[in-house]
Design a protein around this motif. Structure first.
Motif, PDB file in Angstrom:
ATOM      1  N   CYS A 139     -18.835  13.719 -12.831  1.00 56.14           N
ATOM      2  CA  CYS A 139     -18.089  14.971 -12.956  1.00 56.14           C
ATOM      3  C   CYS A 139     -17.255  15.116 -11.683  1.00 56.14           C
ATOM      4  CB  CYS A 139     -19.061  16.134 -13.132  1.00 56.14           C
ATOM      5  SG  CYS A 139     -18.395  17.742 -12.694  1.00 56.14           S
ATOM      6  N   ARG A 140     -15.939  15.218 -11.836  1.00 52.12           N
ATOM      7  CA  ARG A 140     -15.048  15.260 -10.675  1.00 52.12           C
ATOM      8  C   ARG A 140     -14.341  16.615 -10.600  1.00 52.12           C
ATOM      9  NH1 ARG A 140     -10.318  10.873  -9.850  1.00 52.12           N
ATOM     10  NH2 ARG A 140      -8.975  12.445 -10.813  1.00 52.12           N
ATOM     11  N   VAL A 141     -14.397  17.223  -9.420  1.00 51.54           N
ATOM     12  CA  VAL A 141     -13.767  18.517  -9.185  1.00 51.54           C
ATOM     13  C   VAL A 141     -12.514  18.290  -8.344  1.00 51.54           C
ATOM     14  CG1 VAL A 141     -14.025  20.790  -8.140  1.00 51.54           C
ATOM     15  CG2 VAL A 141     -15.954  19.745  -9.340  1.00 51.54           C
ATOM     16  N   GLN A 189     -22.633  20.202  -9.561  1.00 52.51           N
ATOM     17  CA  GLN A 189     -23.958  19.745  -9.985  1.00 52.51           C
ATOM     18  C   GLN A 189     -23.941  19.526 -11.490  1.00 52.51           C
ATOM     19  OE1 GLN A 189     -26.829  22.635  -8.672  1.00 52.51           O
ATOM     20  NE2 GLN A 189     -26.873  21.847  -6.578  1.00 52.51           N
ATOM     21  N   ILE A 190     -24.625  18.459 -11.924  1.00 50.26           N
ATOM     22  CA  ILE A 190     -24.751  18.140 -13.353  1.00 50.26           C
ATOM     23  C   ILE A 190     -26.142  18.534 -13.819  1.00 50.26           C
ATOM     24  CG2 ILE A 190     -24.748  16.303 -15.085  1.00 50.26           C
ATOM     25  CD1 ILE A 190     -22.770  14.785 -13.414  1.00 50.26           C
ATOM     26  N   THR A 191     -26.199  19.322 -14.856  1.00 50.83           N
ATOM     27  CA  THR A 191     -27.466  19.766 -15.437  1.00 50.83           C
ATOM     28  C   THR A 191     -27.507  19.403 -16.917  1.00 50.83           C
ATOM     29  OG1 THR A 191     -26.537  21.962 -15.908  1.00 50.83           O
ATOM     30  CG2 THR A 191     -27.667  21.673 -13.794  1.00 50.83           C
ATOM     31  N   GLY A 192     -28.721  19.466 -17.478  1.00 48.56           N
ATOM     32  CA  GLY A 192     -28.888  19.210 -18.907  1.00 48.56           C
ATOM     33  C   GLY A 192     -29.395  17.831 -19.243  1.00 48.56           C
ATOM     34  N   PHE A 193     -29.601  16.971 -18.230  1.00 51.41           N
ATOM     35  CA  PHE A 193     -30.060  15.610 -18.518  1.00 51.41           C
ATOM     36  C   PHE A 193     -31.558  15.511 -18.302  1.00 51.41           C
ATOM     37  CE2 PHE A 193     -31.039  11.261 -17.160  1.00 51.41           C
ATOM     38  CZ  PHE A 193     -30.613  10.572 -18.284  1.00 51.41           C
ATOM     39  N   THR A 194     -32.248  15.028 -19.317  1.00 49.22           N
ATOM     40  CA  THR A 194     -33.685  14.756 -19.222  1.00 49.22           C
ATOM     41  C   THR A 194     -33.895  13.277 -19.509  1.00 49.22           C
ATOM     42  OG1 THR A 194     -33.977  15.370 -21.548  1.00 49.22           O
ATOM     43  CG2 THR A 194     -34.352  17.082 -19.894  1.00 49.22           C
ATOM     44  N   SER A 195     -34.567  12.606 -18.604  1.00 48.25           N
ATOM     45  CA  SER A 195     -34.757  11.168 -18.742  1.00 48.25           C
ATOM     46  C   SER A 195     -36.167  10.849 -19.235  1.00 48.25           C
ATOM     47  CB  SER A 195     -34.515  10.495 -17.392  1.00 48.25           C
ATOM     48  OG  SER A 195     -34.681   9.112 -17.477  1.00 48.25           O
ATOM     49  N   PRO A 196     -36.302   9.899 -20.187  1.00 47.54           N
ATOM     50  CA  PRO A 196     -35.210   9.194 -20.865  1.00 47.54           C
ATOM     51  C   PRO A 196     -34.759   9.948 -22.110  1.00 47.54           C
ATOM     52  CG  PRO A 196     -37.295   8.256 -21.522  1.00 47.54           C
ATOM     53  CD  PRO A 196     -37.626   9.368 -20.556  1.00 47.54           C
ATOM     54  N   VAL A 197     -33.656   9.460 -22.683  1.00 46.75           N
ATOM     55  CA  VAL A 197     -33.111  10.014 -23.924  1.00 46.75           C
ATOM     56  C   VAL A 197     -33.220   8.949 -25.005  1.00 46.75           C
ATOM     57  CG1 VAL A 197     -31.068  10.976 -25.031  1.00 46.75           C
ATOM     58  CG2 VAL A 197     -31.552  11.507 -22.647  1.00 46.75           C
ATOM     59  N   MET A 198     -33.676   9.357 -26.180  1.00 45.60           N
ATOM     60  CA  MET A 198     -33.816   8.426 -27.294  1.00 45.60           C
ATOM     61  C   MET A 198     -32.461   8.202 -27.972  1.00 45.60           C
ATOM     62  SD  MET A 198     -36.887   7.771 -26.894  1.00 45.60           S
ATOM     63  CE  MET A 198     -38.264   8.502 -26.016  1.00 45.60           C
ATOM     64  N   PRO A 255     -11.443  14.459  -4.045  1.00 48.41           N
ATOM     65  CA  PRO A 255     -12.224  15.278  -4.965  1.00 48.41           C
ATOM     66  C   PRO A 255     -13.712  15.204  -4.682  1.00 48.41           C
ATOM     67  CG  PRO A 255     -11.507  13.271  -6.049  1.00 48.41           C
ATOM     68  CD  PRO A 255     -10.845  13.294  -4.716  1.00 48.41           C
ATOM     69  N   GLN A 256     -14.401  16.249  -5.119  1.00 50.11           N
ATOM     70  CA  GLN A 256     -15.865  16.255  -5.035  1.00 50.11           C
ATOM     71  C   GLN A 256     -16.415  15.699  -6.351  1.00 50.11           C
ATOM     72  OE1 GLN A 256     -16.958  20.286  -4.135  1.00 50.11           O
ATOM     73  NE2 GLN A 256     -16.574  20.036  -1.944  1.00 50.11           N
ATOM     74  N   ILE A 257     -17.430  14.825  -6.234  1.00 45.74           N
ATOM     75  CA  ILE A 257     -17.934  14.111  -7.412  1.00 45.74           C
ATOM     76  C   ILE A 257     -19.448  14.218  -7.485  1.00 45.74           C
ATOM     77  CG2 ILE A 257     -18.083  11.875  -8.572  1.00 45.74           C
ATOM     78  CD1 ILE A 257     -15.498  11.080  -7.241  1.00 45.74           C
ATOM     79  N   ALA A 258     -19.936  14.494  -8.678  1.00 50.79           N
ATOM     80  CA  ALA A 258     -21.370  14.443  -8.975  1.00 50.79           C
ATOM     81  C   ALA A 258     -21.585  13.373 -10.034  1.00 50.79           C
ATOM     82  CB  ALA A 258     -21.877  15.798  -9.456  1.00 50.79           C
ATOM     83  N   MET A 259     -22.626  12.550  -9.885  1.00 49.81           N
ATOM     84  CA  MET A 259     -22.860  11.434 -10.802  1.00 49.81           C
ATOM     85  C   MET A 259     -24.260  11.496 -11.399  1.00 49.81           C
ATOM     86  SD  MET A 259     -20.997   8.195  -8.932  1.00 49.81           S
ATOM     87  CE  MET A 259     -22.087   8.289  -7.513  1.00 49.81           C
ATOM     88  N   GLN A 260     -24.367  10.944 -12.611  1.00 46.94           N
ATOM     89  CA  GLN A 260     -25.645  10.863 -13.303  1.00 46.94           C
ATOM     90  C   GLN A 260     -25.701   9.535 -14.055  1.00 46.94           C
ATOM     91  OE1 GLN A 260     -28.475  13.165 -13.547  1.00 46.94           O
ATOM     92  NE2 GLN A 260     -29.173  11.157 -14.202  1.00 46.94           N
ATOM     93  N   VAL A 261     -26.759   8.745 -13.796  1.00 48.90           N
ATOM     94  CA  VAL A 261     -26.954   7.477 -14.496  1.00 48.90           C
ATOM     95  C   VAL A 261     -27.787   7.742 -15.745  1.00 48.90           C
ATOM     96  CG1 VAL A 261     -27.870   5.141 -14.339  1.00 48.90           C
ATOM     97  CG2 VAL A 261     -26.837   6.211 -12.320  1.00 48.90           C
ATOM     98  N   LEU A 262     -27.284   7.302 -16.888  1.00 52.14           N
ATOM     99  CA  LEU A 262     -27.958   7.545 -18.163  1.00 52.14           C
ATOM    100  C   LEU A 262     -29.047   6.500 -18.403  1.00 52.14           C
ATOM    101  CD1 LEU A 262     -24.917   8.372 -20.474  1.00 52.14           C
ATOM    102  CD2 LEU A 262     -26.287   9.927 -19.074  1.00 52.14           C
ATOM    103  N   GLU A 263     -30.140   6.954 -18.958  1.00 55.87           N
ATOM    104  CA  GLU A 263     -31.230   6.059 -19.367  1.00 55.87           C
ATOM    105  C   GLU A 263     -31.517   6.327 -20.837  1.00 55.87           C
ATOM    106  OE1 GLU A 263     -35.852   4.847 -18.263  1.00 55.87           O
ATOM    107  OE2 GLU A 263     -34.842   6.480 -17.197  1.00 55.87           O
ATOM    108  N   ILE A 264     -31.146   5.359 -21.677  1.00 56.28           N
ATOM    109  CA  ILE A 264     -31.283   5.494 -23.124  1.00 56.28           C
ATOM    110  C   ILE A 264     -32.356   4.516 -23.605  1.00 56.28           C
ATOM    111  CG2 ILE A 264     -30.070   5.555 -25.323  1.00 56.28           C
ATOM    112  CD1 ILE A 264     -28.935   7.467 -23.249  1.00 56.28           C
TER     113      ILE A 264
END
Length: 437
Positions: free
Chosen positions: A205-207, A130-139, A216-225
């Motif tokens: 993030c690939r395990v 799991q990917i944590t720490g992302f809050t959308s959107p980011v400046m 591999p197990q993969i978790a993905m996060q799309v960035l919004e800037i």
């Protein structure tokens, strides 16, 4: 026999050397280590090449007998007999757990008893990351810290980061032992500054772990800037001249999408709305003239901020590539051959110049004053030559006249007497002619 079997089931088997004695060469058990994924099935096989009807037995790491020949000794529904003969004893353990890991013993009941060890390794499967720490959107310009975490791996899993399928190397890695003291929790942190080029990027993030069978197990996060607009002006005419039209297109890119752009000229509003028409991001100016020269600004804004760019418009004079026509007055009906030849040569030269000028000026960005001066000089030269030739022609065809007056005319009392006195001089009159050249 039953008492002996019962005693083996209740009491741990003695720990015996794993290598056979030299007294019974060729009669000893053979085993192999086994690795299995947690939840899978482990097959334990013990073989004897030469056996004189001697019993075989499997026991677990706690020295509890599992099978004695084809007789099941431990009440565990997960343990099953695969094959039992004088030369082989094979069993299977299904739904293997981490607690099943350890050293299993195959015993051949000769005198003395011979044993062989097989180590069962149980792999702990890592949980889905799991990917944590992302809050959308980011400046744009803000620091981002994304953490990928997975638990339950044995041995510890490996975590790798990717951005749009390109691996990111500069990351932090942390490994912690779980409460069962058998598995591990692994985490990795990706730290970077948000950039407008990262908008829409896929961070994964690939395990990787040996228990995953190369999947591999993969978790993905799309960035919004979110970022301020980027503005650019594109012109439809690289060399605008008077009377022509020009279209200026203001391209703006930002997130959120910028509002309609604002056009200004020299810091103020557009001075001629009838000729300067704004349609969305496009500014159209028709019938250009010198008053349109100036700096045009396009400004775009969104909730993050605003940005602008400028375009300097210079309207050029219309350049006529045709040479000015010079009219040479008609000389006379009598044409001199030399004059005609010179005139023909001059006209051909002027025509050649007129033909070459448009091509010569095609790569220039403005009027060539040196070329204009040269053309004027040629025209003046042709005109002067024509005047000189005209004068010479007229001079050659002018009439003759006498240069001596009649002799005796000065002393004659009247005109009739002077004419009579001058008759005698007519004989020599033809010999005293002068010509003006």
């Amino acid at each position: 026999f039953f008492f002996f079997f019962f005693s083996l089931s209740l009491f741990p088997s003695p720990s015996l050397p794993s290598h056979p004695s030299s007294g019974s060469q060729g009669q000893f058990p053979l085993t192999q280590n086994v690795t299995v994924v947690e939840g899978g099935t482990a097959n334990l096989t013990c073989r004897v090449d030469q056996n004189d009807n001697t019993s075989l037995q499997w026991s677990n790491p706690a020295q509890q007998t599992l099978y004695f020949d084809d007789k099941k000794a431990l009440r565990d529904n997960r343990i099953e007999l695969v094959r039992a003969s004088w030369h082989e004893l094979s069993i299977s353990v299904s739904d293997v757990s981490l607690s099943d890991e350890g050293q299993y013993t195959c015993s051949l009941f000769t005198m003395p008893v011979k044993t062989s060890k097989a180590f069962l390794t149980v792999l702990g499967v890592p949980e889905k990351p799991q990917i944590t720490g992302f809050t959308s959107p980011v400046m744009e310009g803000e620091r981002m810290q994304l953490t990928c975490k997975t638990s339950g791996s044995k041995p510890a899993a490996d975590i790798r980061w990717f951005k749009n399928d390109k691996e990111v190397k500069d990351v932090k890695y942390l490994k912690e032992e779980d409460a069962n003291r058998k598995t591990f929790t692994v985490s990795s942190t990706l730290d970077f500054l948000a950039d407008r080029n990262d908008d829409g990027a896929v961070v994964s993030c690939r395990v990787d772990h040996e228990s995953l069978n190369s999947t591999p197990q993969i978790a993905m996060q799309v960035l919004e800037i979110h970022y301020t607009p980027l503005v650019k002006i594109i012109s439809s005419n690289s060399w605008p001249e008077e009377g022509q039209s020009i279209i200026l297109t203001c391209e703006s890119k930002g997130k959120p999408v910028p509002e309609p752009v604002l056009w200004t000229k020299d810091g103020g509003e557009l001075p001629d709305p009838e000729r300067m028409v704004v349609n969305g991001r496009v500014l159209s100016i028709s019938f250009l003239n010198k008053t349109d020269n100036g700096t045009y600004r396009c400004e775009a804004k969104n909730p993050i901020g605003r940005n602008s760019t400028e375009y300097v418009l210079i309207v050029h004079d219309v350049f006529n590539t045709l040479l000015p026509t010079t009219v040479i007055p008609s000389l006379t009906t009598a044409t001199v051959t030399t004059t005609v030849a010179l005139t023909t040569s001059t006209t051909t030269s002027a025509t050649a110049n007129s033909t070459r000028d448009p091509n010569a000026l095609a790569g220039q960005t403005g009027p060539d004053h040196a070329l204009i001066g040269g053309i004027v000089a040629v025209v003046v030269f042709v005109t002067l030559c024509s005047i000189i030739l005209l004068g010479r022609y007229l001079a050659r065809h002018k009439g003759t006249y006498l240069t001596n007056e009649a002799k005796g005319a000065e002393d004659a009392p009247d005109a009739d007497t002077a004419i009579i006195n001058a008759e005698g001089s007519q004989v020599n009159a033809e010999e005293k002619k002068e010509y003006f050249i």
